[in-house]
Design an enzyme around this catalytic site. Sequence first.
Site, PDB file in Angstrom:
ATOM      1  N   GLN A  72     -10.954  -8.150 -61.446  1.00 19.93           N
ATOM      2  CA  GLN A  72     -10.075  -7.053 -61.633  1.00 19.93           C
ATOM      3  C   GLN A  72     -10.085  -6.405 -63.104  1.00 19.93           C
ATOM      4  O   GLN A  72     -10.419  -7.147 -64.001  1.00 19.93           O
ATOM      5  CB  GLN A  72      -8.645  -7.755 -61.451  1.00 19.93           C
ATOM      6  N   SER A  73      -9.673  -5.288 -63.230  1.00 18.52           N
ATOM      7  CA  SER A  73      -9.936  -4.638 -64.583  1.00 18.52           C
ATOM      8  C   SER A  73      -9.307  -5.278 -65.856  1.00 18.52           C
ATOM      9  O   SER A  73      -9.976  -5.363 -66.898  1.00 18.52           O
ATOM     10  CB  SER A  73      -9.160  -3.173 -64.602  1.00 18.52           C
TER      11      SER A  73
END
Length: 200
Positions: free
Chosen positions: A79-80
């Site tokens: 995930q970012s």
Amino acid sequence: MYTLMHGFYKYMVQKDEYCVLILGLDDAGKTTYLEAAKTKLTKNYKGMNPKHITTTVGLNIGQIDISGIRLSFWDLGGQSELQSLWDKYYQESHAIIYVVDSHDRERMEESKAVFDKMICNEHLAGIPLLLLANKQDLPDCMGVREIKPVFQQSAIHIGRRDCLVMPVSALTGEGVQEGIQWLVEAILRNSVVRLPRVKD
């Protein structure tokens, strides 16, 4: 006498340990790939049911003993908000597996941008790179011929390191063992530059 024998035993059985990062966007299949590799290459290991594998939040760790060495895999969340933590692991790593969801055409450019940021890090200079076009079992996925040119745009940053782009299906296990065997050979070739960790 016991101490001497214990020390000799440890010397005989300890394996050189190499750390392999498994990176890529969330939902690329990193954890499924790690489970498939452990299932194929670890005797009597019963892998997790792929239906029960959830999004990695943080880190999954796995080990495989192969060809007289130990590979320790660090499967990092994609995930970012978790990508900023990746560089904490770069200095200790001996190889990178970068997993691309070859069925997700919409996020291919995002995956490439994340890859570019990662591969430019000085702590990863020269270490082997295995780039996996995952989810080849799905219809309408991108093949290696489509994916390879996208990432070859980063050739200047990839440099002269050992690098392989290959198709896999973490779900069916196709290509998993071949990729790990290539990685072992590449890591051992590079071990004069990046020494192994000796497992106590």
